[in-house]
Design an enzyme around this catalytic site. Sequence first.
Site, PDB file in Angstrom:
ATOM      1  CG  ASP A   1      -2.099   1.103   1.250  1.00 14.24           C
ATOM      2  OD1 ASP A   1      -2.954   1.115   0.888  1.00 14.24           O
ATOM      3  OD2 ASP A   1      -1.601   2.402   1.928  1.00 14.24           O
TER       4      ASP A   1
ATOM      5  CD  GLU B   1      -2.566   2.829  -3.664  1.00 17.55           C
ATOM      6  OE1 GLU B   1      -3.425   3.630  -4.087  1.00 17.55           O
ATOM      7  OE2 GLU B   1      -1.668   3.098  -2.492  1.00 17.55           O
TER       8      GLU B   1
END
Length: 641
Positions: free
Chosen positions: A313, A364
């Site tokens: 992330d 991401e």
Amino acid sequence: MSMGEQGNRAEAHKELTDTFYLFNEGTLFDSYLTMGCSAQAEGFRFNVWAPNAQTVYLVGDFNDWAELDEMEKIGETGVFYLDMPKAQEGHHYKYKIVQADGTTVYKIDPYALAFEVRPKDASVVKGLPDRQWKDGLWLANRRRREIYSRPLNIYEVHLSSWKHHEDGSWYTIRELQDELIPYVKEMGYTHIEFMPLMEHPLDASWGYQATGFFGLSSKFGTMEEFQDFVEAAHQANLGVLMDWVPGHFNRNAYGMAYYDGTPQFEYADQNRADNNRWGTLNFDIGKSQVRSFLISNALFWIEQFHLDGLRVDAVSNMLYLDYDLGDWIPNDEGTNVNKEGVEFLQLLNKKVFERHPDVLMMAEESTAWNKVTHPVHEGGLGFNYKWNMGWMNDTLKFFEMDPIHRKDHFNLITFSFMYTFNENFILPFSHDEVVHGKKSMMHKMHGDRYNQFAGLRTIETYRMVHPGKKLQFMGAEFGQFLEWRFDQGLEWDSLNDDMNARHLEFTRQLNAFYQEHRALWELDHSSEGIQILDADNKAESVLYFIRQGKNPRDFLIIMCNFVPVERQNVRIGVPYKGQYEEVWNTEWADLGGTWTEPQGVKRTLEAEVHGQPHALEFILPALSIVVFKPKRVYGVNKITK
């Protein structure tokens, strides 16, 4: 202390000193085997890194939480240790730390494998399970699988809001094992991806603000129960992935924040330490001990739970010095690149792939950073996949607008073909796009309820036929109307509505269609996998292209109509003479549309269209995607790939 005890202690000191040397060098990538609490012949040994603490005490159920057991500092390693014969699995404990300035605080164990159920926050004494895994066939097949040329269709799940009981309580991991795995299997996905499962204090953070990186959140279940879940998924031929957040951590006082009273896990520079955007603290990913901690954590989840990969992330937050809000200082070259972040991500991926070349490491990353999925030796970050956020944002923006204006913004649909092979992309419609007033996927679609579902069928099919692997967030598969709410279950009652029920069947058939057709995944990351026939018809908002598999005979003719206007007598160019069969039409009645009769088999016309020597003529329904494939064609074997 007897001579024997002194000898054993000296031997333990030397062993620990050697181990913690590697930890301090940033090369101890199994640090969880030593740090935290580990089972001994009698009781447990506790090790904690607190280099600037004056004193550390171990307190817990085993000593009535009294300041009785002072831990010993191992030389210059910065690590305190203590053997506690009275400690047993299930006991609660914390470290009482006299910090550098003399302040006394109680802290969790950053390496704890379990925690009390919230709102309590103590660490729980627990050793690594001695598990005999039964997913050997899956792992053996995973090692042989060529991931880039295989189907990858991910179902993204927030564990505690997938389904709730009537009393409002969420399903446990054990209950999800019985219901979620069969559901995902029946729906035709290849993998389940969980949003973060680590210990976190606030549900509203969705798990992205962790306190205990090595502990499965106590609200979900036990370590063993999640191991059972992964094993059951593998036995059902499903992969399991998890979101992982190495860039920042929760700043609650009882956690890792300023652990020994000085910047320890976080940056010393306050501007770099504070993550203003998320209210957290940024890891000092240039510090060697933090690298030992984080890379060990990645390998812990992969090895102890047999996860098939991690979605990393907020990679941009680690790549740029100015990504956050607030002041920042350029690097020594005067740019905004966080060189330490680049080095950390490269080291992370190198170490993971050295041990597990068959797992997925997915970034991401929300900017146009170059070579995210290129090997480290080529100057890349070393991931094998990146979420295509640009494609996602452009596609959603296009479908949310009134169709009458789409012709003026057709580049939102076609621009992705300019860069789609620059990286190995996953095409996500993720949780981030259905919260905070952005509306659910179905609610984003323009028009009345019928046209909203027609738009949803079209956008989901477009994702499937576009080059790149796939990800869909839970609830979109049946057209949930309300946006996702982290504290409530999905709107399963909506399946009593015929349109929602038919859309669930549409998704099931679309997923099956994807897996059945090699042209949609064999050459996902090569320009040989697609041939654009017409991307310039803005006036009618139609797009035509061919998806190609490795075998010259494996190809699909894709026709997209992005406005609710039916097109009659449409001609599209095809490469070979013969017969072509309609194999997908988003307006078929059994998929939720109105067409009760398929167009069937079409013979080619002797006409040059779209630069192709032959043509098909057909009807392109309003707001739809139609797919033909060759049934009996001539001359294919003359072409070699």
